[in-house]
Design a protein around this motif. Structure first.
Motif, mmCIF file in Angstrom:
data_model
loop_
_atom_site.group_PDB
_atom_site.id
_atom_site.type_symbol
_atom_site.label_atom_id
_atom_site.label_comp_id
_atom_site.label_asym_id
_atom_site.label_seq_id
_atom_site.Cartn_x
_atom_site.Cartn_y
_atom_site.Cartn_z
ATOM 1 N N ARG A 50 0.853 -1.177 0.000
ATOM 2 C CA ARG A 50 0.000 0.000 0.000
ATOM 3 C C ARG A 50 0.892 1.230 0.000
ATOM 4 N N MET A 51 0.477 2.231 -0.759
ATOM 5 C CA MET A 51 1.297 3.434 -0.936
ATOM 6 C C MET A 51 0.536 4.636 -0.413
ATOM 7 N N VAL A 52 1.279 5.589 0.148
ATOM 8 C CA VAL A 52 0.662 6.873 0.473
ATOM 9 C C VAL A 52 1.331 7.941 -0.388
ATOM 10 N N LEU A 53 0.528 8.864 -0.905
ATOM 11 C CA LEU A 53 1.055 9.962 -1.712
ATOM 12 C C LEU A 53 0.739 11.277 -1.013
ATOM 13 N N SER A 54 1.653 12.235 -1.142
ATOM 14 C CA SER A 54 1.379 13.526 -0.525
ATOM 15 C C SER A 54 2.167 14.626 -1.237
ATOM 16 N N ALA A 55 1.598 15.835 -1.206
ATOM 17 C CA ALA A 55 2.207 16.991 -1.860
ATOM 18 C C ALA A 55 1.348 18.207 -1.534
ATOM 19 N N CYS A 56 1.720 19.370 -2.074
ATOM 20 C CA CYS A 56 0.942 20.592 -1.868
ATOM 21 C C CYS A 56 0.548 21.186 -3.226
ATOM 22 N N GLY A 57 -0.582 21.852 -3.244
ATOM 23 C CA GLY A 57 -0.984 22.658 -4.402
ATOM 24 C C GLY A 57 -1.055 21.854 -5.686
ATOM 25 N N GLY A 59 1.265 20.228 -7.127
ATOM 26 C CA GLY A 59 1.909 18.923 -6.942
ATOM 27 C C GLY A 59 0.931 17.905 -6.379
ATOM 28 N N TYR A 60 0.052 18.382 -5.516
ATOM 29 C CA TYR A 60 -0.975 17.496 -4.959
ATOM 30 C C TYR A 60 -1.939 17.033 -6.055
ATOM 31 N N TYR A 61 -2.296 17.916 -6.958
ATOM 32 C CA TYR A 61 -3.202 17.496 -8.041
ATOM 33 C C TYR A 61 -2.509 16.504 -8.973
ATOM 34 N N ALA A 62 -1.198 16.681 -9.153
ATOM 35 C CA ALA A 62 -0.458 15.682 -9.933
ATOM 36 C C ALA A 62 -0.488 14.341 -9.204
ATOM 37 N N ALA A 63 -0.278 14.383 -7.891
ATOM 38 C CA ALA A 63 -0.294 13.138 -7.108
ATOM 39 C C ALA A 63 -1.671 12.482 -7.134
ATOM 40 N N LEU A 64 -2.713 13.312 -7.130
ATOM 41 C CA LEU A 64 -4.083 12.783 -7.194
ATOM 42 C C LEU A 64 -4.295 12.027 -8.516
ATOM 43 N N THR A 65 -3.771 12.592 -9.579
ATOM 44 C CA THR A 65 -3.817 11.890 -10.870
ATOM 45 C C THR A 65 -2.958 10.634 -10.789
ATOM 46 N N GLY A 66 -1.812 10.747 -10.104
ATOM 47 C CA GLY A 66 -0.923 9.597 -9.914
ATOM 48 C C GLY A 66 -1.642 8.434 -9.258
ATOM 49 N N LEU A 70 -1.742 4.794 -10.759
ATOM 50 C CA LEU A 70 -1.167 3.655 -10.029
ATOM 51 C C LEU A 70 -2.220 2.589 -9.743
ATOM 52 N N GLU A 71 -3.435 3.031 -9.476
ATOM 53 C CA GLU A 71 -4.489 2.046 -9.218
ATOM 54 C C GLU A 71 -4.921 1.351 -10.508
ATOM 55 N N ARG A 72 -5.041 2.115 -11.577
ATOM 56 C CA ARG A 72 -5.504 1.546 -12.852
ATOM 57 C C ARG A 72 -4.458 0.625 -13.471
ATOM 58 N N TYR A 73 -3.221 1.107 -13.589
ATOM 59 C CA TYR A 73 -2.231 0.355 -14.358
ATOM 60 C C TYR A 73 -1.404 -0.608 -13.522
ATOM 61 N N ALA A 74 -1.331 -0.375 -12.191
ATOM 62 C CA ALA A 74 -0.466 -1.241 -11.376
ATOM 63 C C ALA A 74 -1.228 -1.885 -10.217
ATOM 64 N N ARG A 75 -2.492 -1.526 -10.061
ATOM 65 C CA ARG A 75 -3.326 -2.084 -8.982
ATOM 66 C C ARG A 75 -2.642 -1.935 -7.618
ATOM 67 N N ILE A 76 -1.992 -0.813 -7.402
ATOM 68 C CA ILE A 76 -1.428 -0.516 -6.080
ATOM 69 C C ILE A 76 -2.456 0.295 -5.298
ATOM 70 N N PRO A 77 -2.898 -0.186 -4.137
ATOM 71 C CA PRO A 77 -3.826 0.614 -3.330
ATOM 72 C C PRO A 77 -3.114 1.877 -2.841
ATOM 73 N N CYS A 78 -3.761 3.008 -2.997
ATOM 74 C CA CYS A 78 -3.124 4.285 -2.675
ATOM 75 C C CYS A 78 -3.971 5.110 -1.722
ATOM 76 N N LEU A 167 4.660 10.208 -13.418
ATOM 77 C CA LEU A 167 3.758 9.315 -12.680
ATOM 78 C C LEU A 167 3.108 8.288 -13.605
ATOM 79 N N ALA A 168 2.772 8.710 -14.817
ATOM 80 C CA ALA A 168 2.197 7.770 -15.783
ATOM 81 C C ALA A 168 3.224 6.686 -16.119
ATOM 82 N N ALA A 169 4.455 7.112 -16.382
ATOM 83 C CA ALA A 169 5.507 6.159 -16.752
ATOM 84 C C ALA A 169 5.811 5.202 -15.602
ATOM 85 N N LEU A 170 5.884 5.753 -14.388
ATOM 86 C CA LEU A 170 6.133 4.903 -13.220
ATOM 87 C C LEU A 170 5.031 3.865 -13.040
ATOM 88 N N SER A 171 3.796 4.285 -13.304
ATOM 89 C CA SER A 171 2.667 3.359 -13.144
ATOM 90 C C SER A 171 2.760 2.208 -14.132
#
Ligand code: F6R
Length: 365
Positions: A50-57, A59-66, A70-78, A167-171
């Protein structure tokens, strides 16, 4: 140096095809269509529970997309939270073994404190970061760089799309390692991502159309942004960009939340920007648009050829992007929202690169 551009923000918007391409090159071996993590920064994604993501502003919206990626392409619970909440929430992290932070500057106080908190809790930490000499880059166990180059405009643009790209590439890399994606899937997704520079370039050609729409936006006091699924975080980001540099009060919502409150705001003075490519949730968002139209709201629909052809709302203003694979949508659809905010602010005469009350790097909480 702004070159031929009027503002750094405009220059940075226009740099996106190039810097996205650079960022992609650090996550892909383009020659054979395989993902690969930067050397020395590899992770065994199959070991992550299980992964936790965090950021501000932004960067946070990028992480939200991340998280969607991550859930769609790698099935990692976030799990995800803004850094100012994450650092103090004292949430039980049992079951979470990996923490991912996103930061352009690498110096944001709340994000740094969250990273230190996660480390102290024994999690492996990774950072998607643009400034490689930064404190966050030094302290994270793993560093995944975005190669956006220096970002001068206070409102983040190219750093955001490079964060999404990373984030897309990492996923995709994570999905392959976890056996969620096949070799064929990997090739297809890598090929899709390699189209990002070409497609972002195509979107820049819509600049003068968007500038015309911005004339009207500049006369408004409020605006609403709606999106669903992969494009919900973009609604938040589109609203943030507009409010930061034009000072128009803007709110972003998940389209499905419309009838749970914000619909009360709709009348003929309320522009509603809807981000709705013809994807698996288009029909749902289409019915939200009909609800807005029935109440006199003015819709600016950012969509693709198929979405436009569906003729869902008769008198919507259309920004029509090329058709593209889903994984690219958040990256490419960010550009018309940046241009809309930029031109609106220019029409209003605000200080686009140095908006009032904002600092580029927020090193105090
Ligand atoms: C918005 C913006 C800010 C930053 C936020 C985090 O345009 O620039 O919301 O995204 O202050 O900054 P970084 O990414 O440097 O941690």
């Amino acid at each position: 140096d702004k070159g031929n551009f009027r503002h750094f923000m405009q220059k940075e918007i226009y740099e996106q095809p190039d810097v996205i391409s650079h960022t992609l090159s650090s996550f892909f071996d383009m020659a054979n269509g395989r993902t690969r993590l930067p050397r020395g920064q590899e992770v065994d994604f199959s070991k992550i529970n299980r992964m936790v993501l965090s950021a501000c502003g932004t960067g946070y919206y990028a992480a939200l997309t991340g998280r969607y990626y991550l859930e769609r392409y790698a099935r990692i619970p976030c799990d995800i939270d803004v850094a100012s909440e994450f650092r103090y929430r004292e949430s039980p992290l049992s079951g979470v073994d990996f923490a991912l932070f996103v930061s352009q500057s690498g110096e944001t106080a709340d994000t740094l404190a969250s990273l230190r908190h996660a480390k102290a809790e024994g999690l492996t930490t990774a950072a998607v970061v643009n400034v490689d000499e930064s404190t966050i880059a030094r302290e994270a166990d793993i560093v995944w760089p975005t190669l956006a180059g220096p970002e001068i405009g206070v409102a983040s643009t190219k750093a955001f799309t490079c964060q999404l790209t990373a984030l897309a590439a990492l996923s995709v890399a994570a999905g392959v390692q976890r056996g969620v994606l096949s070799r064929d899937d990997e090739l297809t997704l890598a090929k899709a991502l390699s189209e990002a520079p070409r497609l972002t370039n195509a979107v820049l050609k819509l600049d003068s159309l968007i500038e015309r729409l911005a004339h009207d936006m500049a006369t408004k006091r409020h605006a609403l942004f709606l999106g669903r699924g992969f494009n919900y975080p973009l609604a938040l980001e589109g609203a943030l960009k507009l409010k930061e540099i034009s000072y128009i009060h803007a709110e972003g919502y998940a389209a499905g939340e419309l009838k749970h409150g914000p619909i009360a705001l709709i009348d003929d003075t309320m522009p509603v920007v809807v981000i709705a490519p013809y994807d698996r949730v288009f029909e749902k968002t289409a019915s939200n648009m009909q609800e807005v139209a029935a109440r006199g709201g003015r819709i600016i629909l950012v969509t693709d050829e198929r979405g436009a052809a569906s003729g869902v709302v008769k008198d919507a203003e259309l920004i029509v992007l090329p058709d593209m694979p889903e994984i690219l949508m958040p990256i490419v659809y960010a550009l018309p929202l940046q241009l809309l905010a930029y031109h609106t602010a220019v029409h209003m005469g605000t200080d686009v690169d140095q908006p009032r009350n904002l600092a580029k790097s927020v090193t105090v909480e």
